[in-house]
Design an enzyme around this catalytic site. Sequence first.
Site, short mmCIF file in Angstrom:
data_model
loop_
_atom_site.label_atom_id
_atom_site.label_comp_id
_atom_site.label_asym_id
_atom_site.label_seq_id
_atom_site.Cartn_x
_atom_site.Cartn_y
_atom_site.Cartn_z
N LYS A 1 4.88 24.31 -11.27
CA LYS A 1 4.41 23.57 -9.91
C LYS A 1 3.89 22.13 -10.58
O LYS A 1 3.96 21.13 -10.13
CB LYS A 1 3.20 24.51 -9.44
CG LYS A 1 2.52 23.66 -8.37
CD LYS A 1 1.47 24.71 -7.69
CE LYS A 1 0.74 23.83 -6.57
NZ LYS A 1 -0.41 24.78 -6.25
N GLU B 1 3.43 25.55 -22.22
CA GLU B 1 4.20 26.66 -22.51
C GLU B 1 5.70 26.33 -22.20
O GLU B 1 6.78 26.43 -22.67
CB GLU B 1 3.83 28.07 -21.96
CG GLU B 1 2.96 28.62 -22.69
CD GLU B 1 1.25 28.63 -22.07
OE1 GLU B 1 1.46 27.30 -21.41
OE2 GLU B 1 0.48 29.04 -22.14
N GLY C 1 0.26 28.64 -7.25
CA GLY C 1 1.20 29.24 -8.10
C GLY C 1 1.40 30.62 -8.19
O GLY C 1 2.65 31.12 -7.89
N ARG C 2 0.42 31.65 -7.83
CA ARG C 2 0.60 33.04 -7.68
C ARG C 2 1.13 33.45 -6.39
O ARG C 2 1.42 34.58 -6.15
CB ARG C 2 -0.51 33.68 -8.20
CG ARG C 2 -1.86 33.40 -7.50
CD ARG C 2 -2.91 33.91 -8.29
NE ARG C 2 -4.23 33.24 -7.56
CZ ARG C 2 -4.89 32.13 -8.16
NH1 ARG C 2 -4.42 31.64 -9.02
NH2 ARG C 2 -6.10 31.94 -7.86
N GLU D 1 -6.25 36.70 -10.96
CA GLU D 1 -6.52 35.28 -11.12
C GLU D 1 -7.27 34.89 -9.57
O GLU D 1 -8.07 33.80 -9.59
CB GLU D 1 -5.43 34.50 -11.23
CG GLU D 1 -5.34 33.31 -11.95
CD GLU D 1 -4.37 32.57 -12.43
OE1 GLU D 1 -3.30 32.09 -11.47
OE2 GLU D 1 -3.94 32.36 -13.53
N HIS E 1 2.48 60.46 -19.90
CA HIS E 1 2.59 60.66 -21.17
C HIS E 1 1.63 59.76 -22.15
O HIS E 1 1.96 59.70 -23.34
CB HIS E 1 4.00 60.58 -21.58
CG HIS E 1 4.92 61.84 -20.58
ND1 HIS E 1 4.67 63.33 -20.87
CD2 HIS E 1 5.46 61.71 -19.44
CE1 HIS E 1 5.38 63.69 -20.03
NE2 HIS E 1 5.63 62.98 -19.12
N LYS F 1 -7.40 25.90 -21.97
CA LYS F 1 -6.36 24.77 -22.05
C LYS F 1 -7.03 23.61 -22.50
O LYS F 1 -6.35 22.83 -23.45
CB LYS F 1 -5.71 24.31 -20.62
CG LYS F 1 -4.79 25.27 -20.11
CD LYS F 1 -4.03 24.78 -18.76
CE LYS F 1 -3.35 25.98 -17.94
NZ LYS F 1 -3.03 25.70 -16.75
O1 F6P Z 1 -2.31 30.29 -15.59
C1 F6P Z 1 -2.93 29.10 -14.88
C2 F6P Z 1 -1.81 28.78 -14.00
O2 F6P Z 1 -2.06 27.58 -13.53
C3 F6P Z 1 -1.12 29.98 -12.91
O3 F6P Z 1 -2.03 29.68 -11.82
C4 F6P Z 1 0.10 29.10 -12.65
O4 F6P Z 1 0.92 30.36 -11.98
C5 F6P Z 1 0.57 28.93 -14.19
O5 F6P Z 1 -0.64 28.49 -14.76
C6 F6P Z 1 1.85 28.12 -14.11
O6 F6P Z 1 1.56 27.04 -13.40
P1 F6P Z 1 2.68 25.92 -13.42
O7 F6P Z 1 3.74 26.66 -12.14
O8 F6P Z 1 2.15 24.70 -12.73
O9 F6P Z 1 3.38 25.61 -14.71
#
Ligand code: F6P
Length: 555
Positions: A210, A216, A271-272, A357, A388, A516
Amino acid sequence: MITDLVLNSNNKYNENYLMDTTLEGLAQQLQSKSLLQLFKDQPNRARYFTINVGGVHFDYSKNHITPKVIQALCDKARSQNIGGAVDALFSGKYVNTTENRAALHTSLREPKKDSEHSSLVQDTLNKMDDFVDKIHRQEWLGFGGRPIDTIVNVGIGGSDLGPRVVTQALFDFRKKNINLEFIANIDGADLADCLLELNPQTTLFIVASKSFTTAETISNAINARQWMLDAGCGRELLQQHFVAISSNIKAAKEFGIASDNIFPMWDWVGGRYSLWSAIGLPIALEIGMERFRELLAGAHSMDLHFRDTPLEQNMPIIAALISHWYSIYWGSSSHAVLPYAQRLKALPAYLQQLDMESLGKCVTHSGASVTTPTGSILWGTEGSNGQHSFHQLLHQGTHLIPCDFIAVKQTMSEYDAQHWYLLSCCLSQSQALLQGKTLTQATDELVKQGLDTQEIDRLAPHKVIPGNRPNNVIIMEELTPFNLGELLAFYEHKVYTTSVLLDINAFDQWGVQLGKELNDGILQALETGEINDNWDDSTIQLINYLYAAKNEQQY
Ligand code: F6P
């Protein structure tokens, strides 16, 4: 259902013993009443405390509740203006008060209508449709002239977990000529393992972010691009191997993604809560657009139920109220999600982000410190595996951990007999938590085994299982796109309702930012060995240790 409730409200259940009808008072009085006793007292209890919506059946009868409790909880929801909050969500009010944004994920699954949001949504769905069609028809070619047959989703958090849970869940609906992979972790092993078996000529990466700034995702995307270049893909042909999903179109273009290959999303989708947007592209590629639209339709059906149904019969609201009941009035701090369906094994991880979150907050909307606990620790794994490992703690441990058992009535697996065994595991675990085993029962069993009295006295206490442990059982008719859409939207609305009860913002995540922010300084220190003297001694020691190890590796 309404008829059921009217009928059942005339049943003989007597609640006069519950004199104090405050939630605190009710909790206190019900401590001494076992769940089994509640079942004995109330005829038709299971039917009374069950709600069906479409293909999802929610039995919440194995909880420390009575009609009076539900009434008091609903009154609390009313006093928190749940009705106004639901309207605010659906009408696009700025429910995300710290980022001044709407949270309009419900509009992503609404049928076409005459509004600005709707035309953005429909245009994006059409764009997805074209792309999916080209891939499925094998018209989208890689740099060697062969059709793309492998899609790698590069994303994390909401840009990973939603598509991951849905594609796993709907594996039986997959288009068989597409191979779908996910990479998320900054640990290069994730990318390396994924690339190991792939053919660059027929692989396409979806860079799903987003913000298009998530470290990452951008790192993995950069390395994936290099992998493609190293394999002989000319820069001018990279566009055949990279598409992006983002609300930051500028950054996606700067990365080098062709404008036509960018699928938009918007700041009014969190995002979520985004699997219903273009973030769902891997889902559409895996199962086709028609099925993807069925998923949206299922979620929409739950939206309508949530928006239009009285609180007492409203599945997400009741689920939220019961969780709230345990968290605030019974001192529970944890909630287990136990899907008895291998296809739903990613559900706990997906719900962890959605729930924790959203609800892991310590101030109210006004910025005042909360005075009660907020989000619970959500965890779980697929059954019967969990039986288990950690179920022992659920049965005989000392924590109060309400559970959601989730099962699917009809399997698509060819191993039918195992499916019935799986279902019996699910129901028997739910029942065992409810009824437990008394000292008398444990003793009788040992007597039957012919043990001597001394041995019986020694062993019996260990075999006592307290029971009286609350749980919900959710049964899906079938694991179809529609029913799955309903289930996931159910949990979304449960989370939102909980946030309303707690007066917290379910749509921001400032806590994630701090890590971050600090990361930049730490990364630099790990690279250069330059320490900030204001840092704590532990961090300094760890950096020195790792930096020294790094230098040793170089020689
Ligand atoms: O972990 C924080 C966060 O902002 C989440 O809320 C989000 O889903 C994720 O990082 C990934 O964010 P993006 O889609 O902006 O890469």
